[in-house]
Write a protein that holds these residues in place. Structure first.
Motif, short mmCIF file in Angstrom:
data_model
loop_
_atom_site.label_atom_id
_atom_site.label_comp_id
_atom_site.label_asym_id
_atom_site.label_seq_id
_atom_site.Cartn_x
_atom_site.Cartn_y
_atom_site.Cartn_z
N SER A 122 0.81 -1.22 0.00
CA SER A 122 0.00 0.00 0.00
C SER A 122 0.84 1.27 0.00
CB SER A 122 -0.91 0.02 1.22
OG SER A 122 -0.14 0.10 2.40
N LYS A 123 2.14 1.13 0.30
CA LYS A 123 3.04 2.28 0.42
C LYS A 123 2.55 3.24 1.50
CE LYS A 123 4.00 2.12 -4.56
NZ LYS A 123 4.01 2.90 -5.83
N SER A 124 2.00 2.68 2.56
CA SER A 124 1.39 3.52 3.60
C SER A 124 1.70 2.99 4.99
CB SER A 124 -0.13 3.59 3.40
OG SER A 124 -0.76 4.20 4.50
N LEU A 125 2.14 3.88 5.87
CA LEU A 125 2.35 3.50 7.27
C LEU A 125 1.03 3.19 7.95
CD1 LEU A 125 4.27 3.22 9.69
CD2 LEU A 125 3.98 5.67 10.10
N ILE A 126 -0.04 3.84 7.55
CA ILE A 126 -1.36 3.61 8.14
C ILE A 126 -1.79 2.16 7.93
CG2 ILE A 126 -3.81 4.22 8.06
CD1 ILE A 126 -2.02 6.34 9.31
N SER A 127 -1.47 1.60 6.78
CA SER A 127 -1.78 0.20 6.52
C SER A 127 -1.07 -0.71 7.51
CB SER A 127 -1.39 -0.18 5.09
OG SER A 127 -2.18 0.49 4.15
N GLY A 128 0.18 -0.35 7.82
CA GLY A 128 0.92 -1.12 8.81
C GLY A 128 0.29 -1.04 10.18
N LEU A 129 -0.15 0.16 10.56
CA LEU A 129 -0.80 0.35 11.86
C LEU A 129 -2.10 -0.45 11.95
CD1 LEU A 129 -0.23 4.17 12.39
CD2 LEU A 129 0.80 2.31 13.69
N LYS A 130 -2.89 -0.41 10.87
CA LYS A 130 -4.15 -1.16 10.86
C LYS A 130 -3.89 -2.66 10.93
CE LYS A 130 -7.04 2.14 8.31
NZ LYS A 130 -7.82 2.36 7.05
N ALA A 131 -2.89 -3.11 10.17
CA ALA A 131 -2.55 -4.53 10.19
C ALA A 131 -2.11 -4.96 11.59
CB ALA A 131 -1.46 -4.82 9.17
N GLY A 132 -1.27 -4.12 12.23
CA GLY A 132 -0.81 -4.43 13.57
C GLY A 132 -1.94 -4.46 14.58
N LEU A 133 -2.84 -3.48 14.47
CA LEU A 133 -3.96 -3.41 15.41
C LEU A 133 -4.87 -4.62 15.30
CD1 LEU A 133 -5.71 -1.92 17.48
CD2 LEU A 133 -6.83 -0.76 15.57
N TYR A 189 -5.89 -14.86 35.25
CA TYR A 189 -6.79 -13.89 34.62
C TYR A 189 -6.03 -12.63 34.22
CZ TYR A 189 -10.88 -10.87 33.99
OH TYR A 189 -11.82 -10.02 33.47
N ALA A 190 -5.11 -12.19 35.08
CA ALA A 190 -4.28 -11.04 34.74
C ALA A 190 -3.44 -11.34 33.51
CB ALA A 190 -3.38 -10.67 35.93
N GLY A 191 -2.93 -12.57 33.42
CA GLY A 191 -2.17 -12.97 32.25
C GLY A 191 -3.02 -12.99 30.99
N ALA A 192 -4.29 -13.40 31.14
CA ALA A 192 -5.21 -13.41 30.00
C ALA A 192 -5.42 -12.00 29.46
CB ALA A 192 -6.55 -14.01 30.42
N LEU A 193 -5.63 -11.05 30.37
CA LEU A 193 -5.82 -9.65 29.96
C LEU A 193 -4.54 -9.07 29.38
CD1 LEU A 193 -8.00 -8.28 32.90
CD2 LEU A 193 -8.74 -9.26 30.72
N LEU A 194 -3.40 -9.50 29.93
CA LEU A 194 -2.11 -9.06 29.40
C LEU A 194 -1.97 -9.45 27.92
CD1 LEU A 194 0.85 -7.98 29.94
CD2 LEU A 194 1.44 -10.35 30.41
N HIS A 195 -2.39 -10.67 27.60
CA HIS A 195 -2.31 -11.13 26.22
C HIS A 195 -3.23 -10.31 25.31
CE1 HIS A 195 -0.12 -14.77 27.50
NE2 HIS A 195 0.16 -14.91 26.23
N PHE A 196 -4.38 -9.94 25.79
CA PHE A 196 -5.32 -9.21 24.94
C PHE A 196 -4.93 -7.74 24.78
CE2 PHE A 196 -9.50 -6.92 24.44
CZ PHE A 196 -9.67 -7.27 23.11
N TYR A 197 -4.74 -7.05 25.89
CA TYR A 197 -4.54 -5.61 25.82
C TYR A 197 -3.09 -5.21 25.53
CZ TYR A 197 -9.26 -4.98 27.61
OH TYR A 197 -10.63 -5.00 27.75
N ILE A 198 -2.13 -5.92 26.14
CA ILE A 198 -0.73 -5.53 25.98
C ILE A 198 -0.07 -6.28 24.82
CG2 ILE A 198 1.50 -5.28 27.10
CD1 ILE A 198 -0.71 -3.59 28.35
N LEU A 199 0.02 -7.61 24.93
CA LEU A 199 0.65 -8.38 23.88
C LEU A 199 -0.17 -8.38 22.60
CD1 LEU A 199 1.90 -11.50 25.90
CD2 LEU A 199 3.10 -9.37 25.39
N GLY A 200 -1.46 -8.12 22.73
CA GLY A 200 -2.32 -8.07 21.55
C GLY A 200 -2.35 -6.69 20.93
N MET A 201 -3.15 -5.80 21.48
CA MET A 201 -3.39 -4.52 20.81
C MET A 201 -2.23 -3.53 20.90
SD MET A 201 -7.47 -3.80 21.32
CE MET A 201 -7.51 -3.93 23.11
N ILE A 202 -1.64 -3.37 22.09
CA ILE A 202 -0.56 -2.38 22.22
C ILE A 202 0.68 -2.83 21.45
CG2 ILE A 202 1.03 -1.28 23.84
CD1 ILE A 202 -1.24 -1.10 25.83
#
Length: 227
Positions: A122-133, A189-202
């Motif tokens: 795409s020649k776009s950094l935004i595409s990379g951000l969307k893909a990462g998210l 449970y804290a580890g589960a949330l870590l995977h979703f919010y930190i290791l996942g989205m962030i």
């Protein structure tokens, strides 16, 4: 089942499992204890994410992001294998750390390759951000669901882990509960949330930036060579 519908099922499952954990595992001062209170709030948050995702999925998810979500779900299966190894096979140290690191490296490489390709095309950094998210969102969601399923249905395996037993003995009851199953339920449970919010989205957004830069850089290099 469409991929977006599967994502909605996972979000709903995480919410329900969270409420079950809230009811099953009761620390001192339940339900107002910090651990149980946050569990309840996060379970409601999963429902809010589900509602937002359902409402805006047509706006947010095009064919490219659909592919990214599918890729993320597959990456999430790798996280599920890693979680299963730790909770069922239960290797000792340093083997467990080595196995965890191997999964981290493999997942990181796969994500960077996928994100870089998207950005390159795409020649776009935004595409990379969307893909990462979206890859991070989907992979973290699978990992989070897996960990919660372990808490609800296989808590006996968690408390029989030799490393967990040693940790519990070292605490000398200086914790928010006198029940080992409650303690490790909320630790997991804290580890589960870590995977979703930190290791996942962030981390997904972080890798989106790195992979996006790599993709744009490769595009620039190859376009110069073609000239």
């Amino acid at each position: 089942m469409k991929i977006v519908n599967f994502v909605k099922v996972l979000l709903f499952t995480c919410s329900i499992l969270g409420f079950i954990i809230f009811l099953m595992y009761r620390p001192i001062h339940w339900p107002l204890a910090l651990e149980s209170g946050l569990c309840f709030i996060v379970s409601v948050l999963f429902l809010a994410i589900l509602i937002a995702f359902s409402r805006f999925q047509n706006k947010w998810i095009d064919k490219v992001q659909h592919a990214n979500i599918l890729f993320g779900l597959l990456i999430g299966l790798l996280w599920s294998v890693e979680i299963s190894i730790n909770n069922f096979i239960q290797p000792g140290l340093p083997d467990r750390d080595i196995i965890d690191n191997v999964f981290w490296i493999i997942i990181t490489i796969l994500l960077l390759i996928k994100i870089s390709i998207d950005s390159y095309k795409s020649k776009s950094l935004i595409s990379g951000l969307k893909a990462g998210l979206w890859t991070g969102f989907a992979s973290g969601l699978v990992a989070c669901t897996t960990a919660m399923l372990v808490i609800v249905f296989f808590d006996d395996s968690i408390i029989k882990d030799p490393l967990n037993i040693k940790e519990w003995n070292d605490l000398n009851a200086t914790t928010f509960t006198k029940d080992i199953s409650v303690y490790f339920a909320f630790q997991t449970y804290a580890g589960a949330l870590l995977h979703f919010y930190i290791l996942g989205m962030i981390f997904g957004l972080f890798f989106g930036i790195i992979g996006g830069i790599i993709g744009i850089g490769l595009n620039f290099i190859f376009s110069k060579k073609l000239k």
